[in-house]
Design an enzyme around this catalytic site. Structure first.
Site, PDB file in Angstrom:
ATOM      1  CE1 TYR A  58       8.177  11.009  21.051  1.00 28.42           C
ATOM      2  CE2 TYR A  58       6.385  10.910  22.641  1.00 28.42           C
ATOM      3  CZ  TYR A  58       6.898  10.616  21.389  1.00 28.42           C
ATOM      4  OH  TYR A  58       6.146   9.905  20.484  1.00 28.42           O
ATOM      5  CG  HIS A 114       6.280  10.655  11.515  1.00 28.32           C
ATOM      6  ND1 HIS A 114       6.754   9.373  11.397  1.00 28.32           N
ATOM      7  CD2 HIS A 114       5.207  10.725  10.685  1.00 28.32           C
ATOM      8  CE1 HIS A 114       6.010   8.685  10.540  1.00 28.32           C
ATOM      9  NE2 HIS A 114       5.067   9.497  10.087  1.00 28.32           N
ATOM     10  N   GLY A 182      16.234   3.035   4.771  1.00 30.13           N
ATOM     11  CA  GLY A 182      16.109   2.643   6.174  1.00 30.13           C
ATOM     12  C   GLY A 182      14.729   2.816   6.766  1.00 30.13           C
ATOM     13  CG  ASN A 207      15.633  -1.747   4.909  1.00 28.55           C
ATOM     14  OD1 ASN A 207      16.149  -2.423   5.792  1.00 28.55           O
ATOM     15  ND2 ASN A 207      14.534  -1.033   5.113  1.00 28.55           N
ATOM     16  CG  LEU A 208      20.346  -3.200   7.793  1.00 30.63           C
ATOM     17  CD1 LEU A 208      20.224  -3.484   9.282  1.00 30.63           C
ATOM     18  CD2 LEU A 208      21.786  -3.346   7.325  1.00 30.63           C
ATOM     19  CB  ALA A 225      21.882   3.834   5.640  1.00 30.63           C
TER      20      ALA A 225
HETATM   21  P1  OAD Z   1      11.492   1.083  11.680  1.00 31.29           P
HETATM   22  O1  OAD Z   1      12.187   0.858  12.982  1.00 31.29           O
HETATM   23  O2  OAD Z   1      10.116   0.564  11.525  1.00 31.29           O
HETATM   24  O3  OAD Z   1      12.362   0.440  10.508  1.00 31.29           O
HETATM   25  C1  OAD Z   1      13.726   0.701  10.379  1.00 31.29           C
HETATM   26  C2  OAD Z   1      14.187   0.091   9.086  1.00 31.29           C
HETATM   27  O4  OAD Z   1      15.542   0.419   8.905  1.00 31.29           O
HETATM   28  C3  OAD Z   1      14.085  -1.444   9.022  1.00 31.29           C
HETATM   29  O5  OAD Z   1      13.496  -1.826   7.793  1.00 31.29           O
HETATM   30  C4  OAD Z   1      15.543  -1.907   9.128  1.00 31.29           C
HETATM   31  O6  OAD Z   1      15.772  -3.086   8.345  1.00 31.29           O
HETATM   32  C5  OAD Z   1      16.272  -0.731   8.515  1.00 31.29           C
HETATM   33  N1  OAD Z   1      17.643  -0.537   9.038  1.00 31.29           N
HETATM   34  C6  OAD Z   1      18.091  -0.687  10.297  1.00 31.29           C
HETATM   35  N2  OAD Z   1      19.372  -0.360  10.392  1.00 31.29           N
HETATM   36  C7  OAD Z   1      19.767   0.019   9.142  1.00 31.29           C
HETATM   37  C8  OAD Z   1      20.986   0.474   8.591  1.00 31.29           C
HETATM   38  N3  OAD Z   1      22.089   0.623   9.321  1.00 31.29           N
HETATM   39  N4  OAD Z   1      21.029   0.753   7.262  1.00 31.29           N
HETATM   40  C9  OAD Z   1      19.918   0.600   6.483  1.00 31.29           C
HETATM   41  N5  OAD Z   1      18.732   0.180   6.956  1.00 31.29           N
HETATM   42  C10 OAD Z   1      18.647  -0.107   8.270  1.00 31.29           C
HETATM   43  O7  OAD Z   1      11.560   2.652  11.382  1.00 31.29           O
HETATM   44  P2  OAD Z   1      10.670   3.550  10.407  1.00 31.29           P
HETATM   45  O8  OAD Z   1      10.312   2.813   9.172  1.00 31.29           O
HETATM   46  O9  OAD Z   1      11.348   4.843  10.287  1.00 31.29           O
HETATM   47  O10 OAD Z   1       6.538   6.986  13.855  1.00 31.29           O
HETATM   48  O11 OAD Z   1       9.375   3.728  11.290  1.00 31.29           O
HETATM   49  C11 OAD Z   1       8.353   4.546  10.826  1.00 31.29           C
HETATM   50  C12 OAD Z   1       7.643   5.197  11.966  1.00 31.29           C
HETATM   51  O12 OAD Z   1       7.244   4.216  12.906  1.00 31.29           O
HETATM   52  C13 OAD Z   1       8.483   6.137  12.784  1.00 31.29           C
HETATM   53  O13 OAD Z   1       8.615   7.420  12.222  1.00 31.29           O
HETATM   54  C14 OAD Z   1       7.733   6.212  14.067  1.00 31.29           C
HETATM   55  C15 OAD Z   1       7.447   4.744  14.257  1.00 31.29           C
HETATM   56  O14 OAD Z   1       6.363   4.434  14.977  1.00 31.29           O
HETATM   57  C16 OAD Z   1       6.026   7.704  14.864  1.00 31.29           C
HETATM   58  O15 OAD Z   1       6.523   7.763  15.966  1.00 31.29           O
HETATM   59  C17 OAD Z   1       4.806   8.461  14.479  1.00 31.29           C
END
Ligand code: OAD
Length: 247
Positions: A58, A114, A182, A207-208, A225
């Site tokens: 962190y 979170h 995203g 999303n991408l 995004a």
């Molecule tokens: P992820 O890293 O799992 O997913 C990111 C998403 O964003 C993917 O579906 C990508 O395709 C999309 N993406 C990437 N770049 C993009 C862009 N420029 N424009 C649009 N979409 C884009 O992240 P989260 O879904 O946020 O939790 O992950 C959820 C949780 O998992 C987080 O909050 C964290 C993690 O473990 C904790 O730490 C508790």
């Protein structure tokens, strides 16, 4: 008097909304930190076993967020503009992100499901403080010097309860437009929010690429995004203007 018949909007954002600001996503390429998956360091058992390792993770992320090159992108700014246009009674922003880029773009009352990277919490007393420097096991407690090693990042770890879930579900039940931006749809309960919206609610995924929850959405817009969100907000601004009526 101006009256709006605009559906309440709930926006859920994930790491993809901040990717173009220079913050790495969790599940994309390079999603590992020093060889660890996020699930391995972001959990209470890891903190009990290796607190310094978890603090390092962190501290690294906090430093990355405070790098002057990391700034809100057009997606953050467009959402803040939409909130300002339609007002808080029509707009609820819930994010899985622990960064503060929505706020820096001007968004208010952002619900950080979170937790927040720029805050620490005392695991004994539950007190929360703003925090911008490194945190270590030996970092003195701000108000109770007799407490040692009780400070932790104000982050919800795997196995812990996301913050203020009841409030989120209350908004979801009333929502007429649900927009997910995203997020990979891998982490619950956020991945299940779309299913908690009422039957008539319009659901848009930005999303991408496709995600496991894509089939739950009526509309899918694919791309960065930073392009998609401003374009959608422009469309909603037109709808908002036409939904206003003099009475
Ligand atoms: P992820 O890293 O799992 O997913 C990111 C998403 O964003 C993917 O579906 C990508 O395709 C999309 N993406 C990437 N770049 C993009 C862009 N420029 N424009 C649009 N979409 C884009 O992240 P989260 O879904 O946020 O939790 O992950 C959820 C949780 O998992 C987080 O909050 C964290 C993690 O473990 C904790 O730490 C508790």
């Amino acid at each position: 008097m101006t009256k709006h018949k605009f559906p309440p909007i709930v926006v859920l954002t994930g790491a993809g909304v901040s990717a173009e600001s220079g913050l790495p996503t969790f599940r994309g390429t390079g999603g590992l930190w020093q060889g660890y998956r996020v699930e391995e360091v972001a959990n209470p058992a890891a903190f009990r076993r290796h607190p310094e390792l978890v603090h390092d993770f962190y501290n690294w992320r906090r430093k990355a967020l405070l790098d002057p090159r990391v700034q809100p992108n057009p997606a953050h700014r467009a959402l803040a503009e939409l909130q300002q246009l339609v007002g808080p009674e029509h707009f609820y922003l819930v994010t899985q992100n622990v960064d503060d880029l929505h706020e820096r773009a001007g968004a208010k009352q952002v619900h950080h499901l979170h937790g927040e990277l720029l805050k620490v919490r005392c695991s004994e007393t539950g007190e929360v403080w703003p925090w911008v420097t490194d945190l270590h096991v030996e970092t003195p407690h701000p108000s109770r010097p007799e407490l040692r090693g009780t400070l932790r990042p104000h982050i919800v770890w795997f196995g812990e309860q996301p913050l203020k879930l009841t409030e989120v579900y209350r908004h979801l039940q009333q929502c007429g437009l649900f927009i997910a931006i995203g997020t990979s749809g891998n982490v619950y309960p956020a991945a299940g929010f779309v299913q908690a919206t009422p039957p008539g609610c319009r659901r848009i995924e930005l999303n991408l690429e496709d995600t496991p929850t894509s089939p739950e959405f009526h509309e899918h817009r694919r791309g960065p995004a930073g392009d998609l969100v401003p374009a959608l907000v422009r469309e909603l601004q037109v709808l908002w203007d036409s939904s206003s009526s003099e009475c």
